[in-house]
Design a protein around this motif. Structure first.
Motif, short mmCIF file in Angstrom:
data_model
loop_
_atom_site.label_atom_id
_atom_site.label_comp_id
_atom_site.label_asym_id
_atom_site.label_seq_id
_atom_site.Cartn_x
_atom_site.Cartn_y
_atom_site.Cartn_z
N ARG A 17 -8.81 -0.76 30.90
CA ARG A 17 -7.67 -1.55 30.43
C ARG A 17 -6.68 -1.80 31.56
O ARG A 17 -6.45 -0.93 32.39
CB ARG A 17 -6.95 -0.83 29.28
CG ARG A 17 -7.79 -0.66 28.03
CD ARG A 17 -7.05 0.15 26.99
NE ARG A 17 -7.83 0.28 25.76
CZ ARG A 17 -7.77 -0.55 24.73
NH1 ARG A 17 -6.94 -1.57 24.78
NH2 ARG A 17 -8.51 -0.36 23.66
N TYR A 47 -0.99 1.82 20.92
CA TYR A 47 -2.38 1.88 21.37
C TYR A 47 -3.32 2.17 20.19
O TYR A 47 -4.39 1.56 20.07
CB TYR A 47 -2.52 2.96 22.44
CG TYR A 47 -3.91 3.14 22.97
CD1 TYR A 47 -4.62 2.06 23.52
CD2 TYR A 47 -4.55 4.37 22.93
CE1 TYR A 47 -5.89 2.22 24.00
CE2 TYR A 47 -5.82 4.54 23.42
CZ TYR A 47 -6.50 3.46 23.96
OH TYR A 47 -7.77 3.62 24.44
N ASP A 50 -4.12 -0.86 18.05
CA ASP A 50 -5.12 -1.72 18.70
C ASP A 50 -6.52 -1.11 18.56
O ASP A 50 -7.48 -1.79 18.21
CB ASP A 50 -4.75 -1.89 20.17
CG ASP A 50 -5.68 -2.84 20.90
OD1 ASP A 50 -5.69 -4.03 20.55
OD2 ASP A 50 -6.41 -2.40 21.79
N ALA A 113 0.90 -0.92 29.10
CA ALA A 113 -0.49 -1.20 28.72
C ALA A 113 -0.60 -2.31 27.68
O ALA A 113 -1.70 -2.65 27.27
CB ALA A 113 -1.14 0.08 28.18
N SER A 114 0.54 -2.87 27.26
CA SER A 114 0.51 -3.99 26.31
C SER A 114 1.84 -4.73 26.39
O SER A 114 2.84 -4.16 26.85
CB SER A 114 0.29 -3.49 24.87
OG SER A 114 1.49 -2.96 24.34
N SER A 193 -10.26 8.20 22.53
CA SER A 193 -9.15 7.51 23.19
C SER A 193 -8.02 8.45 23.53
O SER A 193 -6.95 8.02 23.99
CB SER A 193 -8.63 6.39 22.28
OG SER A 193 -9.64 5.45 22.01
#
Length: 224
Positions: A17, A47, A50, A113-114, A193
């Protein structure tokens, strides 16, 4: 036979990612507390949303939730900006040009990260800027102590409640995935994850009170 069946099971591969790492100086105690109390929990929830929904093939649901989260953050940012503009005008009207230094600023390393994480990071920075203007007006005796204490608590709580609402959205997505029969798949995905098997909890959509924070504990007592 059991070993053969297990070996035929396709292994999940880790996803590469994109991540930005950005370092910021955070001055005010209120922004530092939001980072300490809410930031890590928030980014794990974003996270997880998602991870969970894409696993069960609900791309549209991911897009809808991301839009809702972005709208919530944008609304909060607009409120912060309006209050900051109002206080900046008050500062200018009183001929104040200086800003205070802070005794214990913190270095904040944000892993972006987003887009939603980037939005929340900017929200924390905006809170920090607002607190600096407010502290300036307080030190210059333009606003009194009670008003300043109440306002600090209000804006800190505003961001922490927003973070808790996003965590609540993650819990709802988790329950819906289980209800649709994807429980084991979601559980394994969360483990792989680095997430907890179960999402973190929030109580009645209220912020978690930091008992070491006299402003929060005073505010909590006053609300009762």
């Amino acid at each position: 036979m059991a070993e053969t069946s297990s070996s035929n099971k396709p292994a999940r591969t880790e996803i590469s990612r994109p991540v930005f790492e950005r370092t910021f100086k955070i001055n005010s105690e209120q922004a530092i507390r939001v980072i300490r109390n809410s930031y890590e929990r928030l980014i794990r929830s974003l996270y997880a949303i998602d991870v969970i929904l894409r696993i069960v093939g609900q791309e549209q649901a991911v897009d809808e939730i991301e839009a809702i989260v972005s709208m919530m953050i944008t609304e909060c940012a607009e409120q912060l900006q309006q209050e900051k503009a109002r206080l900046e005008k008050l500062k200018a009207d009183n001929g104040i040009a200086e800003i205070p230094t802070y005794t214990h600023p913190r270095e904040f390393v944000a892993r972006i990260a987003s887009p939603q994480i980037a939005q929340f990071v900017e929200l924390i920075r905006l809170l920090d800027q607002l607190m600096m203007v407010m502290d300036t007006l307080w030190l210059c005796q333009v606003i009194d102590n009670k008003h300043c204490v109440d306002a600090r608590y209000h804006w800190q709580q505003r961001l922490q409640r927003l973070a808790n609402r996003i965590v609540t959205i993650e819990r709802q997505a988790h329950r819906e995935a289980y209800a649709q029969g994807h429980g084991e798949e979601v559980r394994l995905a969360r483990q792989e994850s680095g997430l907890q098997d179960e999402p973190e909890t929030v109580i009645d959509d209220e912020l978690v009170i930091d008992e070491s924070d006299p402003v929060q504990t005073t505010g909590k007592a006053a609300a009762k």
